[in-house]
Every structure is written in C-alpha cells, then in structure tokens.
Scaffold this active site. Structure first.
Site, PDB file in Angstrom:
ATOM      1  CG  HIS A  67      -1.896   1.138   1.236  1.00  0.00           C
ATOM      2  ND1 HIS A  67      -2.980   1.186   2.052  1.00  0.00           N
ATOM      3  CD2 HIS A  67      -1.931   2.303   0.550  1.00  0.00           C
ATOM      4  CE1 HIS A  67      -3.651   2.309   1.863  1.00  0.00           C
ATOM      5  NE2 HIS A  67      -3.030   3.010   0.963  1.00  0.00           N
ATOM      6  CD  GLU A 115       0.164   5.388  -0.985  1.00  0.00           C
ATOM      7  OE1 GLU A 115       0.925   5.248  -0.031  1.00  0.00           O
ATOM      8  OE2 GLU A 115      -1.070   5.566  -0.846  1.00  0.00           O
ATOM      9  CG  HIS A 119       2.204   8.282   2.596  1.00  0.00           C
ATOM     10  ND1 HIS A 119       1.745   8.554   3.866  1.00  0.00           N
ATOM     11  CD2 HIS A 119       1.131   7.801   1.913  1.00  0.00           C
ATOM     12  CE1 HIS A 119       0.455   8.237   3.949  1.00  0.00           C
ATOM     13  NE2 HIS A 119       0.053   7.789   2.774  1.00  0.00           N
TER      14      HIS A 119
HETATM   15  P1  5GP Z   1      -3.221   6.778   2.053  1.00  0.00           P
HETATM   16  O1  5GP Z   1      -4.037   7.905   1.441  1.00  0.00           O
HETATM   17  O2  5GP Z   1      -2.786   7.125   3.446  1.00  0.00           O
HETATM   18  O3  5GP Z   1      -2.063   6.351   1.221  1.00  0.00           O
HETATM   19  O4  5GP Z   1      -4.125   5.498   2.143  1.00  0.00           O
HETATM   20  C1  5GP Z   1      -5.478   5.521   2.282  1.00  0.00           C
HETATM   21  C2  5GP Z   1      -6.184   5.632   0.954  1.00  0.00           C
HETATM   22  O5  5GP Z   1      -5.655   4.687   0.060  1.00  0.00           O
HETATM   23  C3  5GP Z   1      -7.643   5.378   1.066  1.00  0.00           C
HETATM   24  O6  5GP Z   1      -8.331   6.426   0.455  1.00  0.00           O
HETATM   25  C4  5GP Z   1      -7.837   4.082   0.291  1.00  0.00           C
HETATM   26  O7  5GP Z   1      -9.085   4.035  -0.305  1.00  0.00           O
HETATM   27  C5  5GP Z   1      -6.720   4.143  -0.674  1.00  0.00           C
HETATM   28  N1  5GP Z   1      -6.285   2.875  -1.219  1.00  0.00           N
HETATM   29  C6  5GP Z   1      -5.938   1.747  -0.574  1.00  0.00           C
HETATM   30  N2  5GP Z   1      -5.546   0.805  -1.451  1.00  0.00           N
HETATM   31  C7  5GP Z   1      -5.650   1.375  -2.673  1.00  0.00           C
HETATM   32  C8  5GP Z   1      -5.389   0.909  -3.983  1.00  0.00           C
HETATM   33  O8  5GP Z   1      -4.952  -0.217  -4.242  1.00  0.00           O
HETATM   34  N3  5GP Z   1      -5.640   1.805  -4.977  1.00  0.00           N
HETATM   35  C9  5GP Z   1      -6.101   3.073  -4.750  1.00  0.00           C
HETATM   36  N4  5GP Z   1      -6.326   3.860  -5.808  1.00  0.00           N
HETATM   37  N5  5GP Z   1      -6.335   3.533  -3.539  1.00  0.00           N
HETATM   38  C10 5GP Z   1      -6.105   2.692  -2.507  1.00  0.00           C
END
Ligand code: 5GP
Length: 248
Positions: A67, A115, A119
């Site tokens: 992720h 990402e 991050h």
């Molecule tokens: P972050 O924004 O902190 O990186 O992670 C959370 C977000 O990542 C959430 O909005 C979640 O829906 C999204 N997310 C998690 N896995 C995936 C993925 O495989 N693809 C996409 N496009 N969004 C993801």
C-alpha cells in the site's frame, strides 16, 4: 533457521536493499512541522481492499501487495515536488507486480502519484529515500526483503474459510521478524460474524532498522487506521478471505 538468526540476516539485507536501489536526485527541503519518527511498511490484502471499496475488482492479486511506505505523523511534506512517472519507468514491471493499484488496475500511476505526494515527499527527508526512484525502489527493496508472503506461508497462515486468532498471527509474525507488527482489520459488517484482515504493517527506524510498530503503553494501539475503513484488529477471531473462486 531459528527466528533470532533470521532476524539478524534480515536486518543487514534490508539495509543493503535500500543502499543498492534507485539513483540519487536533488533532496527536498525538510520541514519541522512534519517531524516523524518511524517508517511504516504497509502491506495490504487485495481481496479485502476490494471488499472495502465494494468494487468488483477483477482478479485481485492473491498475494500481499504494497500500500505504501509511510512516515508516521507526516503528510504532504513538499507540495512543490510533483510526481514524475518518467523517474520510475525502470521500476515499472516490479511496481505493477508488487505495488499495483488494486482498485484501478488499468491505471496504476494515479495511486503512485498519491503515495508519493502524501507520504514519499516526507520519507524523502532521508538520504536513502531522497528521490522518487529511491523512494519507490527502496520500498520495493524492503518489501522483497521482508518476504511477508513466504513468511506467512511458512507460518501456515493462509487465506481460509476458517478463522484465525489475531493474537496467533501477531505472535507468529513477531517471532519471525523480532519486532511487534500492527495488523489492521475491517470491522464486521452487518450480518458478518467477525472482522476481516486487511493490512499488515512492519515498522522501521529512520536508519531503516526494524522496530516495534507500537511500544507497550504507546498510544495508537487501537483506533482507526489511515485510509479505508480499517481499524487496528480486535483481539479475537478474524477472517483472512481467500481470493474469489478460490477453493483454498
Ligand atoms: P493513504 O491515502 O494514506 O495512502 O491510504 C489511504 C487511501 O488509500 C484510502 O483512500 C484508500 O481508499 C486508498 N487505497 C488503498 N488501497 C488502494 C489501492 O490499491 N488503490 C487506490 N487507488 N487507492 C487505494
């Protein structure tokens, strides 16, 4: 091999993995307001990602994928450092395989951009991660060296229609890695008996040594995870869902 010996080997290979991957580039400006203490390697289980977004994801990978590599308490550190796909073109085959956009499998780069901006621009305060190539390449290196998929297999933890006890999974992983992981679950939806395993996190110090994700007494043992509807798993039974149409 005993877990302790495996741990020592793992640590040296992890550092090596980061040093060898990715090329250098200009470094970002760091900002005190984004001070962070640990890096979290977040693995997610694609079947659960699809379940959470209630999307009919076509053939989600049947292995844990990345992720992200997230500094704790830091988001969007350098808004003037945009994502450039060109910089990670060399990594494309590995990125598609191990860091796919599970939700939009036909267009991964939007997820990678997200990402990076949220991050990566914070993680880039470290020399070892101070370019897009180093951030994504370094994350891939950590993922490969952590070998979560084969470690779970070795531990006999496989997707199953039978439930696992969360404490068994955490203890087994802790014995292999020598540090406390964090496991995130989707709470049971209406009509479901138990929570569903969604993410496994392993944490690193700023010098990229494995460390506990939570220390005893540290806040953050419970509560909502970033993203999705995930929360730190409750002690008790949990479902580790097999991929669709799998009979495992
Ligand atoms: P972050 O924004 O902190 O990186 O992670 C959370 C977000 O990542 C959430 O909005 C979640 O829906 C999204 N997310 C998690 N896995 C995936 C993925 O495989 N693809 C996409 N496009 N969004 C993801």
């Amino acid at each position: 091999m005993k877990p302790a010996a495996a741990h020592g080997l793992l640590l040296s290979s992890l550092c090596l993995a980061l040093c060898c991957r990715g090329g250098a580039r200009g470094s970002p400006t760091s900002s005190d307001s984004h001070e962070w203490k640990k890096l979290i390697m977040v693995h997610h289980w694609p079947v659960t990602v699809c379940k959470e977004v209630e999307k009919d994801c076509r053939d989600p990978p049947d292995y844990w994928t990345i992720h992200g590599l997230w500094p704790d308490r830091a988001e969007e550190c350098n808004g003037s450092w945009p994502f450039h796909f060109e910089e990670i073109k060399d990594l494309l085959p590995e990125m598609k395989m191990y860091w796919p956009d599970v939700i939009h499998p036909l267009n991964h780069s939007h997820f990678w951009k997200h990402e990076w901006e949220k991050h990566g621009t914070c993680a880039a305060q470290l020399d070892a991660l101070n370019s897009q190539k180093k951030y994504f390449g370094g994350s891939l290196g950590l993922y490969e060296k952590l070998e979560l998929n084969s470690i779970l297999q070795k531990l006999g933890i496989k997707p199953s229609i039978n439930y696992y006890q969360i404490s068994d999974i955490k203890d087994a992983l802790a014995s292999m890695y020598g540090v406390v992981p964090k496991v995130q679950c989707l709470p049971p939806k209406q009509g479901e008996e138990v929570q569903t395993i969604g993410q496994i996190e392993l944490c690193f110090t700023k010098d990229l040594r494995l460390r506990n994700c939570t220390e005893p007494g540290e806040l953050g043992e419970s509560g909502r995870a970033w993203g999705l509807g995930l929360e730190v798993c409750e002690d008790g039974p949990a479902f580790y869902p097999p991929p669709p149409q799998s009979t495992r």
